[in-house]
Scaffold this motif. Structure first.
Motif, PDB file in Angstrom:
ATOM      1  N   GLY A 337       9.523 -17.704  12.483  1.00 14.38           N
ATOM      2  CA  GLY A 337       9.682 -19.068  11.987  1.00 14.38           C
ATOM      3  C   GLY A 337      11.119 -19.314  11.569  1.00 14.38           C
ATOM      4  O   GLY A 337      11.912 -18.381  11.407  1.00 14.38           O
ATOM      5  N   THR A 338      11.467 -20.573  11.414  1.00 12.36           N
ATOM      6  CA  THR A 338      12.817 -20.961  11.040  1.00 12.36           C
ATOM      7  C   THR A 338      12.748 -22.015   9.945  1.00 12.36           C
ATOM      8  O   THR A 338      11.978 -22.967  10.045  1.00 12.36           O
ATOM      9  CB  THR A 338      13.575 -21.545  12.254  1.00 12.36           C
ATOM     10  OG1 THR A 338      13.530 -20.594  13.320  1.00 12.36           O
ATOM     11  CG2 THR A 338      15.024 -21.831  11.909  1.00 12.36           C
ATOM     12  N   ASN A 346      14.282 -29.186  -1.188  1.00 10.83           N
ATOM     13  CA  ASN A 346      13.994 -29.857   0.076  1.00 10.83           C
ATOM     14  C   ASN A 346      14.455 -28.973   1.230  1.00 10.83           C
ATOM     15  O   ASN A 346      15.462 -28.263   1.124  1.00 10.83           O
ATOM     16  CB  ASN A 346      14.695 -31.214   0.138  1.00 10.83           C
ATOM     17  CG  ASN A 346      13.983 -32.186   1.044  1.00 10.83           C
ATOM     18  OD1 ASN A 346      13.295 -31.796   1.987  1.00 10.83           O
ATOM     19  ND2 ASN A 346      14.127 -33.482   0.765  1.00 10.83           N
ATOM     20  N   ALA A 347      13.714 -29.020   2.331  1.00 11.01           N
ATOM     21  CA  ALA A 347      14.039 -28.195   3.498  1.00 11.01           C
ATOM     22  C   ALA A 347      13.207 -28.685   4.675  1.00 11.01           C
ATOM     23  O   ALA A 347      12.316 -29.537   4.526  1.00 11.01           O
ATOM     24  CB  ALA A 347      13.754 -26.720   3.217  1.00 11.01           C
ATOM     25  N   LEU A 364       8.847 -22.288   1.003  1.00  8.25           N
ATOM     26  CA  LEU A 364       8.833 -21.229   2.015  1.00  8.25           C
ATOM     27  C   LEU A 364      10.197 -20.566   2.107  1.00  8.25           C
ATOM     28  O   LEU A 364      10.294 -19.339   2.249  1.00  8.25           O
ATOM     29  CB  LEU A 364       8.425 -21.804   3.365  1.00  8.25           C
ATOM     30  CG  LEU A 364       8.391 -20.815   4.535  1.00  8.25           C
ATOM     31  CD1 LEU A 364       7.421 -19.681   4.251  1.00  8.25           C
ATOM     32  CD2 LEU A 364       8.010 -21.540   5.827  1.00  8.25           C
ATOM     33  N   LYS A 365      11.274 -21.354   2.026  1.00  7.32           N
ATOM     34  CA  LYS A 365      12.634 -20.799   2.063  1.00  7.32           C
ATOM     35  C   LYS A 365      12.836 -19.824   0.906  1.00  7.32           C
ATOM     36  O   LYS A 365      13.421 -18.746   1.077  1.00  7.32           O
ATOM     37  CB  LYS A 365      13.656 -21.933   1.980  1.00  7.32           C
ATOM     38  CG  LYS A 365      15.112 -21.477   1.963  1.00  7.32           C
ATOM     39  CD  LYS A 365      15.601 -21.054   3.323  1.00  7.32           C
ATOM     40  CE  LYS A 365      17.095 -20.802   3.316  1.00  7.32           C
ATOM     41  NZ  LYS A 365      17.609 -20.432   4.639  1.00  7.32           N
ATOM     42  N   ILE A 367      10.478 -18.129  -0.634  1.00  5.93           N
ATOM     43  CA  ILE A 367       9.665 -16.940  -0.360  1.00  5.93           C
ATOM     44  C   ILE A 367      10.388 -16.018   0.625  1.00  5.93           C
ATOM     45  O   ILE A 367      10.404 -14.794   0.468  1.00  5.93           O
ATOM     46  CB  ILE A 367       8.290 -17.356   0.196  1.00  5.93           C
ATOM     47  CG1 ILE A 367       7.470 -18.036  -0.913  1.00  5.93           C
ATOM     48  CG2 ILE A 367       7.532 -16.152   0.744  1.00  5.93           C
ATOM     49  CD1 ILE A 367       6.201 -18.700  -0.415  1.00  5.93           C
ATOM     50  N   ILE A 368      11.020 -16.617   1.649  1.00  4.48           N
ATOM     51  CA  ILE A 368      11.769 -15.820   2.631  1.00  4.48           C
ATOM     52  C   ILE A 368      12.925 -15.094   1.952  1.00  4.48           C
ATOM     53  O   ILE A 368      13.190 -13.918   2.232  1.00  4.48           O
ATOM     54  CB  ILE A 368      12.282 -16.730   3.764  1.00  4.48           C
ATOM     55  CG1 ILE A 368      11.116 -17.245   4.605  1.00  4.48           C
ATOM     56  CG2 ILE A 368      13.290 -15.992   4.642  1.00  4.48           C
ATOM     57  CD1 ILE A 368      11.498 -18.325   5.587  1.00  4.48           C
ATOM     58  N   THR A 369      13.622 -15.789   1.047  1.00  6.48           N
ATOM     59  CA  THR A 369      14.728 -15.166   0.319  1.00  6.48           C
ATOM     60  C   THR A 369      14.234 -13.997  -0.513  1.00  6.48           C
ATOM     61  O   THR A 369      14.841 -12.914  -0.525  1.00  6.48           O
ATOM     62  CB  THR A 369      15.416 -16.198  -0.590  1.00  6.48           C
ATOM     63  OG1 THR A 369      15.990 -17.225   0.223  1.00  6.48           O
ATOM     64  CG2 THR A 369      16.507 -15.555  -1.424  1.00  6.48           C
ATOM     65  N   ASP A 370      13.114 -14.190  -1.216  1.00  9.52           N
ATOM     66  CA  ASP A 370      12.569 -13.113  -2.043  1.00  9.52           C
ATOM     67  C   ASP A 370      12.119 -11.926  -1.187  1.00  9.52           C
ATOM     68  O   ASP A 370      12.336 -10.768  -1.548  1.00  9.52           O
ATOM     69  CB  ASP A 370      11.394 -13.629  -2.876  1.00  9.52           C
ATOM     70  CG  ASP A 370      11.850 -14.519  -4.025  1.00  9.52           C
ATOM     71  OD1 ASP A 370      13.068 -14.603  -4.260  1.00  9.52           O
ATOM     72  OD2 ASP A 370      10.988 -15.127  -4.682  1.00  9.52           O
ATOM     73  N   ARG A 371      11.506 -12.223  -0.047  1.00  8.94           N
ATOM     74  CA  ARG A 371      11.077 -11.142   0.840  1.00  8.94           C
ATOM     75  C   ARG A 371      12.276 -10.372   1.372  1.00  8.94           C
ATOM     76  O   ARG A 371      12.229  -9.147   1.503  1.00  8.94           O
ATOM     77  CB  ARG A 371      10.256 -11.721   1.996  1.00  8.94           C
ATOM     78  CG  ARG A 371       9.762 -10.656   2.960  1.00  8.94           C
ATOM     79  CD  ARG A 371       8.922 -11.242   4.072  1.00  8.94           C
ATOM     80  NE  ARG A 371       8.539 -10.215   5.024  1.00  8.94           N
ATOM     81  CZ  ARG A 371       7.802 -10.443   6.105  1.00  8.94           C
ATOM     82  NH1 ARG A 371       7.369 -11.669   6.354  1.00  8.94           N
ATOM     83  NH2 ARG A 371       7.502  -9.454   6.927  1.00  8.94           N
TER      84      ARG A 371
END
Length: 392
Positions: A337-338, A346-347, A364-365, A367-371
């Motif tokens: 995903g992107t 906002n994203a 979601l952005k 969550i991706i950073t934390d992951r």
């Protein structure tokens, strides 16, 4: 030996230290003791987070068995299987994973030195400092260009930076009691964010315009002057005046690639399906210094953090396989995903067939950073520096 402490290099060394027996010597080389989550550089450049929120000490995630060296690589000598460093040291290797990352690329543009590149934590902090200094200077100078910021390029990085600026620049204007700060983004393409569904791309454009950003598309930058970006469009040549000009147009791989005599283009080397060189199978190239062909498009995969992480893991897996005389694993890639950030709330994003915008995409952005922090570092680092401040 692993060269580079970015996404690909760190993923590779973490895999190797888990999978190889202790008698195998492991060396990680980085020109800095700090790992930077470079997908978040735009936040530091805009001043919305502190630099230490996207960085951590590389040594903190390495096992004691890893020989970690803070050195600048000068040359990879594949014929003699050795690495030369700026210090004068030369180290031999049996296997090497080259993950030396990217640098900003000016494409020979006249006056490119007048713009601030965004390609490292140091360059991000320079941008943040430059913007604030110009705004603070306005009280005495009354120079309108002190309140003009131009971002060159509306690719992923450029758009995310513009999005962050729409949040931080009004706060700077209030802090120094100035008129509104003008934000302009100049892009040669006629459409931005082509990797997204058109509806999502339109949403991003509309949002940024509503927040006061001026987006100039179909505008080819021809030169950068000390206080202006020169560009041309269907109506002729123009200048966008500003005392802060930021360059996000393009990147290339590390200069070490060309300096080492690799067959390369923009410091990227075409590698095979196992991510190594045919003539020197003990040499693996990953991340921004490699070009891996996508069989679906017959074009190289884009250089993204997501792809770099997968390449780092596959290259490390193949080194382990080579040592154990086992078959090599073919690199395949399927995007998870992107997501492109437009601000802290906002994203826009696409995950499979799902299309997200607004706060859900922003969440979601985060969550991706934390992951990413979890996988690049560890659980403690994620809790300490993640976007939900779990420790606090």
């Amino acid at each position: 030996m692993v060269l580079g402490g970015g996404y690909a290099g760190l993923r590779a060394i973490k895999f190797l230290q888990r999978q190889l027996p202790k008698e195998v010597e492991l060396t990680l080389v980085s020109d800095t003791p700090i790992h930077t989550e470079k997908t978040n550089l735009h936040e530091v450049a805009a001043g919305t987070i502190a630099p230490n929120r996207i960085t951590f000490e590389i040594e903190s995630v390495l096992q004691p068995r890893v020989d970690f060296r803070v050195e600048t690589v000068m040359k990879v000598d594949v014929d003699h299987k050795q690495i030369s460093f700026a210090s004068g040291d030369i180290l031999p290797y049996d296997y090497v994973i080259v993950a030396l990352g990217f640098k900003s690329e000016s494409f020979g543009l006249q006056g490119a030195e007048n713009a601030l590149p965004l390609d490292s934590i140091d360059s991000a902090t320079r941008i943040q400092s430059a913007v604030e200094q110009q705004v603070a200077r306005y009280a005495k100078s009354k120079d309108p260009n002190d309140l003009n910021v131009v971002v060159c390029g509306a690719g992923f990085t450029g758009i995310e930076l513009v999005g962050e600026f729409t949040k931080s620049l009004p706060k700077l204007a209030a802090k120094y009691n100035t008129p509104a700060i003008n934000l302009t983004c100049i892009e040669m393409a006629t459409h931005i964010l082509p990797m997204f569904d058109q509806g999502l791309a339109d949403y991003a454009v509309d949002y940024l315009k509503q927040k006061g950003a001026k987006l100039l598309t179909g505008a080819k930058i021809t030169a950068i002057e000390p206080n202006a970006v020169v560009y041309s469009d269907d109506e002729g040549e123009h200048r966008a005046y500003a005392n802060t000009i930021i360059w996000t147009v393009g990147v290339s791989g590390s200069n070490v690639i060309a300096d080492s005599g690799f067959d390369q283009r923009r410091n990227r080397v075409v590698v095979g399906e196992h991510l190594n060189m045919d003539a020197h199978p003990e040499v693996y190239l990953v991340g921004d210094v490699s070009a891996v062909m996508d069989p679906a498009s017959s074009r190289p995969y884009p250089t993204t953090a997501q792809i770099s992480l997968k390449q780092g893991e596959i290259a490390a897996k193949n080194v382990v396989a080579a040592i154990n005389n086992q078959p090599q694993t073919t690199f395949t890639y399927q995007s998870a995903g992107t997501v492109a950030s437009l601000s802290d709330t906002n994203a826009i994003g696409e995950v499979g067939k799902m299309k997200l915008k607004g706060y859900p995409a922003s969440a979601l952005k985060k969550i991706i950073t934390d992951r990413s922090l979890l996988e690049d570092a560890n659980l403690r680092t994620m809790f300490k520096k993640g976007r939900y401040d779990i420790y606090h």
